[in-house]
Design an enzyme around this catalytic site. Structure first.
Site, PDB file in Angstrom:
ATOM      1  N   SER A 134       0.712  -1.296   0.123  1.00  0.00           N
ATOM      2  CA  SER A 134      -0.061   0.098   0.107  1.00  0.00           C
ATOM      3  C   SER A 134       0.864   1.242   0.052  1.00  0.00           C
ATOM      4  CB  SER A 134      -0.944  -0.047   1.139  1.00  0.00           C
ATOM      5  OG  SER A 134      -2.355  -0.906   1.075  1.00  0.00           O
ATOM      6  N   LYS A 137       0.117   3.729  -2.850  1.00  0.00           N
ATOM      7  CA  LYS A 137      -0.696   4.847  -2.809  1.00  0.00           C
ATOM      8  C   LYS A 137      -0.221   6.044  -2.986  1.00  0.00           C
ATOM      9  CE  LYS A 137      -4.498   1.886  -0.586  1.00  0.00           C
ATOM     10  NZ  LYS A 137      -3.985   0.629  -0.394  1.00  0.00           N
ATOM     11  N   SER A 189      -5.513   3.466   4.442  1.00  0.00           N
ATOM     12  CA  SER A 189      -5.067   2.585   3.364  1.00  0.00           C
ATOM     13  C   SER A 189      -6.358   1.969   2.622  1.00  0.00           C
ATOM     14  CB  SER A 189      -4.339   1.553   3.951  1.00  0.00           C
ATOM     15  OG  SER A 189      -3.438   1.072   2.972  1.00  0.00           O
TER      16      SER A 189
END
Length: 434
Positions: A134, A137, A189
């Site tokens: 993640s 991101k 997240s």
């Protein structure tokens, strides 16, 4: 339970009791296996450069391509290490006369760098290729901040809400501004927020293409996003160095900097689904930041966590002390004996204790960086290229060579174009040495 299975279990239990010295009758003591102590975690040794070209093989099916799709070849390795010759090392790299590293740092690769000067202070396997999970991101957030109006309201779809993995709590029919979606993306997240943002950027494939173009522009030449959320996919790759480059660039954006240091916000609910009998409206709720460094480290500016089964634990974060801002990245880590944010805290302490003049390289790529390939695996090393190739008896070696050649050439061309645009993007994100 069937009668046959029940009888089998009874017989097995009696046999076990007799073998243990019991009478085989009711009341016999069960056998208790001796306690086992798991081996202690140790920092993985990367001195032999096991991840110089690509991450470790996947342990699940997350990177199997869709039918008819191909697995891209690994990202080309630049002819010289980006950021300086010392960063070409794969083990621990420290400045001269540096003190010993803190204990219990178990990430395979990590980087500590000065976000303002760009100096890399210390590292381990900085250009090793790992899956970002993640932390990718951050790259999606930069693309969204560049292209989307933060005040625009978006209605979430069922596909947005039902995306696999971590969720910010988006629901079908819920209405969210792009600013709120970025809160859900970076604070919680949310893969659901990632999908909703990607949909506005032209869809998942277009969003991923834009993320990869931005990574190349920033000089993050080890990076290839395969999904907007960080879920593993074919060809996913990044490095501790690249993560530091991307995160340092993101800190230059005031909106991004504000988002990652926000501890909690009110987040919208969503309406009931008429197709579900008895469904009810979902009220709004408080969305909390999941980055523990923010609450537990003096001077923390925020960061981003990540985890998948293949990537293991990843982390990017930053802190400011005495007018100095440091970034830290960890990849291929474990949550034992310390959580990743706690390992990051120890590395930040180490970095702040080093002299300001300490440096082993730079986050600012030199002007002559070109993506000429020093090693690209052969088709045989790549394994199956497509879902169809995996079928028994399918001789696809020629097809693999063609696919590798075409995709490799396309990748090199894209990176060359990215290098041309590098100076412009650096100025845009304030990445020149100050």
């Amino acid at each position: 339970m069937t009668w046959r299975r029940g009888c089998a279990l009874i017989v097995a239990g009696v046999a076990l009791s007799v073998a243990a010295g019991g009478s085989g009758i009711s009341g016999a003591q069960p056998v208790t296996p001796p306690p086992t102590t798991p081996p202690p975690f140790a920092t993985p040794n990367t001195d032999s450069c096991p991840f110089a070209v690509s991450p470790a093989p996947a342990i699940d099916l997350s990177e199997v391509p869709a039918p008819g799709a191909t697995v891209p070849p690994p990202v080309p390795v630049p002819a010289s290490p980006v950021g300086g010759d010392k960063l070409g090392g794969c083990g621990i790299i420290l400045p001269d006369a540096a003190p010993p590293l803190p204990a219990d740092i178990v990430a395979s690769g990590w980087v500590i760098a000065d976000a303002e000067s760009g100096d890399v202070l210390a590292a381990k396997d900085p250009h090793g290729r790992y899956r970002p999970a993640s932390t990718i991101k951050v790259l999606l957030a930069l693309v969204a901040l560049e292209e989307l109006d933060l005040d625009t309201a978006v209605t979430a779809t069922a596909e947005d809400a039902n995306i696999e993995g971590s969720s910010a709590g988006i629901g079908k029919g819920g209405v969210y501004t792009n600013h709120q979606l970025l809160q859900g993306l970076l604070m919680a997240s949310g893969n659901d927020a990632a999908h909703t943002l990607a949909r506005q950027l032209g869809g998942v494939e277009v969003a991923v293409s834009k993320m990869n173009a931005l990574a190349a522009d920033l000089g993050a030449l080890d990076t290839r996003a395969a999904t907007p959320s960080g879920l593993d996919g074919p060809g996913m790759s990044s490095s501790p160095y690249d993560q530091a480059v991307i995160f340092a660039a993101a800190l230059q954006n005031p909106t991004f900097a504000s988002l990652i240091r926000t501890e909690s916000v009110d987040f919208p609910g969503f309406p009931k689904d008429p197709a579900i009998p008895g469904d009810e409206d979902r009220p709004g709720f408080v969305l909390a930041n999941d980055n523990r460094l923010l609450y537990n480290y003096d001077g923390a500016l925020g960061g981003k966590t990540g985890f998948t089964d293949d990537a293991r634990h990843t982390y990017v974060g930053a802190a400011e002390r005495g007018g100095r801002t440091l970034v830290v990245t960890l990849m291929g880590g474990e949550a034992q004996p310390l959580r990743p944010w706690n390992q990051a805290a120890r590395l930040l302490d180490y970095g702040f204790a080093l002299p300001v003049s300490a440096s082993i390289g730079s986050l600012h790529a030199t002007e002559d960086v070109t993506p000429s390939v020093t090693k690209t695996p052969s088709a045989a090393e790549l394994g199956p290229v497509s879902a169809g190739d995996a079928s028994p008896g399918n001789d696809s070696s020629a097809m693999r060579r063609v696919a590798v050649g075409v995709l490799g050439s396309a990748t090199v061309l894209a990176l060359v174009l990215g290098a041309v645009a590098l100076n412009q993007r650096r100025r845009r994100y304030g990445r020149q040495r100050r």
